[in-house]
Design a protein around this motif. Structure first.
Motif, mmCIF file in Angstrom:
data_model
loop_
_atom_site.group_PDB
_atom_site.id
_atom_site.type_symbol
_atom_site.label_atom_id
_atom_site.label_comp_id
_atom_site.label_asym_id
_atom_site.label_seq_id
_atom_site.Cartn_x
_atom_site.Cartn_y
_atom_site.Cartn_z
ATOM 1 N N LEU A 73 0.842 -1.181 0.000
ATOM 2 C CA LEU A 73 0.000 0.000 0.000
ATOM 3 C C LEU A 73 0.882 1.236 0.000
ATOM 4 O O LEU A 73 1.812 1.333 0.785
ATOM 5 N N VAL A 74 0.596 2.162 -0.896
ATOM 6 C CA VAL A 74 1.309 3.440 -0.918
ATOM 7 C C VAL A 74 0.353 4.494 -0.408
ATOM 8 O O VAL A 74 -0.783 4.567 -0.867
ATOM 9 N N GLU A 75 0.757 5.274 0.601
ATOM 10 C CA GLU A 75 -0.186 6.213 1.209
ATOM 11 C C GLU A 75 0.504 7.484 1.665
ATOM 12 O O GLU A 75 1.636 7.473 2.116
ATOM 13 N N GLN A 76 -0.249 8.578 1.555
ATOM 14 C CA GLN A 76 0.198 9.807 2.200
ATOM 15 C C GLN A 76 -0.388 9.888 3.593
ATOM 16 O O GLN A 76 0.156 10.542 4.464
ATOM 17 N N ASN A 77 -1.528 9.229 3.765
ATOM 18 C CA ASN A 77 -2.192 9.243 5.060
ATOM 19 C C ASN A 77 -1.469 8.265 5.979
ATOM 20 O O ASN A 77 -1.859 7.115 6.161
ATOM 21 N N ALA A 78 -0.352 8.748 6.577
ATOM 22 C CA ALA A 78 0.556 7.868 7.315
ATOM 23 C C ALA A 78 -0.137 7.223 8.513
ATOM 24 O O ALA A 78 0.088 6.049 8.814
ATOM 25 N N TYR A 79 -0.996 7.982 9.158
ATOM 26 C CA TYR A 79 -1.614 7.473 10.377
ATOM 27 C C TYR A 79 -2.413 6.196 10.099
ATOM 28 O O TYR A 79 -2.179 5.150 10.687
ATOM 29 N N HIS A 80 -3.331 6.285 9.153
ATOM 30 C CA HIS A 80 -4.169 5.130 8.848
ATOM 31 C C HIS A 80 -3.352 3.989 8.279
ATOM 32 O O HIS A 80 -3.545 2.823 8.632
ATOM 33 N N ALA A 81 -2.429 4.325 7.400
ATOM 34 C CA ALA A 81 -1.657 3.280 6.727
ATOM 35 C C ALA A 81 -0.818 2.505 7.726
ATOM 36 O O ALA A 81 -0.783 1.271 7.714
ATOM 37 N N LEU A 82 -0.141 3.208 8.618
ATOM 38 C CA LEU A 82 0.757 2.526 9.556
ATOM 39 C C LEU A 82 -0.018 1.777 10.632
ATOM 40 O O LEU A 82 0.445 0.771 11.162
#
Lengths: 471, 242
Positions: free
Chosen positions: B194-203
């Motif tokens: 998954l590539v994400e800018q939304n670090a909070y949700h992604a991590l």
């Protein structure tokens, strides 16, 4: 816009028209004899009539846009009456100019009204039912009409000729629709494949004595082969670039035909191409050696129209095959891939579709149908030359697809009837028929900017009780 | 990780013309894992995802799928090997119905599986079932994202690549989308990158994460660990999160 503003706007438009027109219409140079050279001839009355027409027309359009329907209609009616009246205007053209301007204004004034009425009518329960039935049965009605046409009283030589011509363009339009409408590949050289089919039949029949029915599939395959040959190098290109290369390819084919005199007889063309036979019998008044004529076979008296009717049914069947084939393809994975490719090539690749192969199949199949149509054309005309395969043919076929509403099958039929039929029906207008033709095209683009039939039928639906329509 | 990773990216460099976007990126995704790649705008996240898919092609290093080198394969061949992609900006087919979009997703699938897979997608996203005859372009952003994910699942992928699934979506929808991604991994056993800018949700969702900055891997570790990391917090999470 208030009335003073409208008058000012119309005045400005008339001023621009006068300024532009004074050099084009107002003065004309005439040769007054070898010694005296040129002199001016003044046509200010013509110019004045044109400028007044433009002033009134612009005013009428503003009125219509402001919702003042009745004044606009009245103005349009006055213009039509003036154009049609015996009142002597300086030239016959001006009569047409004034009258057509009035017609345009009337259409513009009545259009929103008619549109609203139609929209309202289709919302009522009976209107909805009528519309559903209409879209469902319209194609079938059209088909029934086409099948029965030769038996109606209107089926004289002229009508049948025109019908064959229109159907040829319907078939070409359906073929190009696969490439442009479904796969979204702008092909400006479609006529090249038409030419390949025509020359394939002309050469194989005149030099090797092969019959129409033998050559027909060969011509299709030949054209498809050329489609693949062209497709391989160019289908990596997109949009404008692809259009330019296909345009070039169309010209290359024409120039090769024109210059390869040994094979194609160059600009002189190929003549005495045999027509299609019916179970081996030919359409002629006197049978050639060793053959019999159709009238002998059927025991009826000879009539030149029999040949036309036969040709008509051949092209009708060929066109229907094209249509059925396309409808089937749309439901198959490759057909769906064509449409998906038109929508988004990147997404297609992400779904594992090989874009090059998919485009190539669209290109080859489109070319194949052009090849069929081409060999029919050669058999019908009995004479072909490079002049029949110029760029304007590609442009007309493309216009049919675009005006019909990209990807719509029934739209192609309507557009072909309009684009091929109108100029023929307007032949009485003489030089002004192309003006009327242009006007018709502008009207279509103004009122149906996405084509005559812009609605896209899904190729498949989930509900079994709502079957997919004819499209 | 003794077992061979499903996806291995080794020293990959990618150029756009003369501009180098990736400077020797190494990362691995093991079978059944959810791995998130976070980073700022222009860090090279999407470039890396697209390089894995073969477009643009890596100019150095290697991309391996289950040990097979796929660096030089064209995109459609990579997809054929069980990699599905939810591209950035969703890229659904706007003029086709929801149903037809899902059909397109099944292009590579086994026809006999179609009905079952369709049912599975509709169970996962009941909204899509309601709108099955609606044109893709008329769906809301969240529904389009669901459709893009559903379409990717129709090919029964082993590895699902998602590019910015939260892009341009309302916070509530973002939460739903991430919840579904978690279910796809845990219930269906699909490996997810998954590539994400939304670090909070992604991590929070990911088993492991990588932080990409200026075309290089800056940090890596377990998702929760990275979420607690001071540098990550300072660079990608401060200033409130969804």
């Amino acid at each position: 816009m208030r009335l003073p503003a409208m008058l000012k706007d119309a005045g400005l438009t008339a001023f621009v028209a006068a300024a532009l027109g004074i050099f084009i219409v107002g003065f004309r140079t005439v040769d007054v004899g070898s010694s005296k050279g040129l002199s001016f001839d003044y046509h200010f009355a013509d110019l004045a009539v044109a400028v007044v027409t433009i002033f009134l027309g612009r005013l009428g359009l503003s009125l219509a846009a402001a919702g003042l329907r009745w004044p606009a209609i009245a103005l349009g009616a006055v213009m039509v009456a003036a154009g049609a009246s015996p009142l002597t205007l300086p030239s016959g053209f001006l009569h047409w100019f004034v009258a057509l301007g009035g017609v345009l204004l009337l259409i513009r004034a009545v259009w929103p009204w008619a549109n609203d009425a139609v929209t309202l009518a289709t919302r009522t329960p009976s209107g909805v039912a009528l519309k559903d039935a209409g879209t469902k049965w319209f194609g079938w009605l059209l088909l029934a009409g086409a099948v029965l046409l030769p038996f109606t009283p209107v089926a004289d030589q002229k009508t049948m000729d025109l019908a064959v011509l229109i159907l040829t363009y319907v078939m070409l339009g359906w073929g190009l629709n696969i490439v442009v409408g479904l796969a979204g590949l702008l092909d400006l050289g479609y006529v090249a494949f038409y030419a390949v089919g025509a020359y394939a039949y002309a050469l194989l029949s005149t030099q090797h004595g092969l019959g129409f029915w033998t050559v027909l599939p060969l011509a299709g395959m030949m054209a498809a082969l050329f489609g693949v040959l062209l497709g391989f190098p160019v289908l990596r290109l997109r949009g404008d670039y692809l259009a330019i290369v296909t345009l070039g390819f169309g010209e290359i084919i024409r120039l090769v035909i024109l210059n390869w005199v040994d094979l194609t007889n160059g600009p002189a063309g190929i003549g005495s191409i045999p027509g299609p036979t019916l179970f081996g019998a030919v359409f002629a008044e006197t049978p050639p050696a060793g053959k019999q004529t159709v009238s002998q076979m059927l025991g009826i008296s000879f009539d030149g129209i029999h040949r036309l009717i036969f040709l008509y049914y051949i092209i009708l069947v060929l066109a229907l095959i094209t249509n059925l084939f396309t409808q089937r393809m749309r439901r198959l994975p490759v057909g769906r891939a064509w449409e998906a490719l038109r929508e988004d090539e990147t997404a297609c690749r992400a779904l594992g579709i090989n874009p090059t192969n998919t485009k190539l199949t669209a290109f080859a199949i489109g070319a194949m149908f052009a090849g069929f149509a081409g060999s029919f054309f050669a058999a019908k005309q009995r004479f072909i030359s490079p002049e029949s395969f110029v760029f304007i043919e590609s442009a007309i076929i493309l216009a049919i697809v675009v005006l019909g509403g990209m990807g719509s099958q029934i739209g192609v039929v309507l557009a072909a009837v309009l684009l091929i039929g109108l100029p023929e029906w307007f032949r009485d207008l003489g030089n002004y028929r192309m003006l009327a033709f242009g006007l018709a095209m502008v009207l279509i683009m103004v009122f149906r900017p996405r084509g005559l039939v812009a609605h896209r039928e899904p190729s498949l639906r989930l509900h079994p009780n709502r079957p997919a329509g004819g499209g | 990780m003794a077992e061979q990773p499903m996806l291995a990216v080794a020293g990959v460099t990618t150029f756009y013309g003369a501009i180098q976007a990736l400077h020797g990126v190494d990362l691995e995704v093991a079978r059944g894992e959810i791995v998130a790649l976070i980073g700022a705008n222009g860090a090279g996240k999407s470039t890396l995802l697209m390089t894995i898919c073969g477009s643009p092609r890596a100019s150095g290093g290697a991309v391996r799928l289950d040990g097979e080198d796929i660096t030089a394969l064209p995109t459609h061949e990579i997809v054929r090997r069980g990699v599905a992609q939810v591209p950035e900006g969703r890229r659904i087919f706007p003029r086709m119905s929801v149903f037809e979009n899902l059909q397109m997703g099944a292009t590579l699938g086994v026809p006999a599986h179609f009905a079952h897979d369709l049912e599975r997608v509709f169970t996962m996203f009941p909204r899509l079932a309601e709108r099955r005859d609606q044109r893709g372009g008329t769906l809301s952003g969240g529904e389009q994202q669901m459709l893009a994910i559903g379409r990717a699942l129709m090919s029964r992928p082993r590895l699902l690549l998602l590019d910015e699934p939260s892009l341009g979506l309302a916070p509530l929808i973002v939460r739903q989308i991430f919840e579904v991604i978690g279910r796809i991994a845990r219930e269906e056993g699909v490996t997810i990158f998954l590539v994400e800018q939304n670090a909070y949700h992604a991590l929070r969702l990911a088993d492991r994460g990588y932080v990409l900055a200026n075309g290089r891997v800056r940090l890596s570790g377990a998702g929760r660990e990275l979420l607690a990391n001071a540098e990550v917090r300072a660079a990608y999470l401060e200033g409130g999160h969804a």
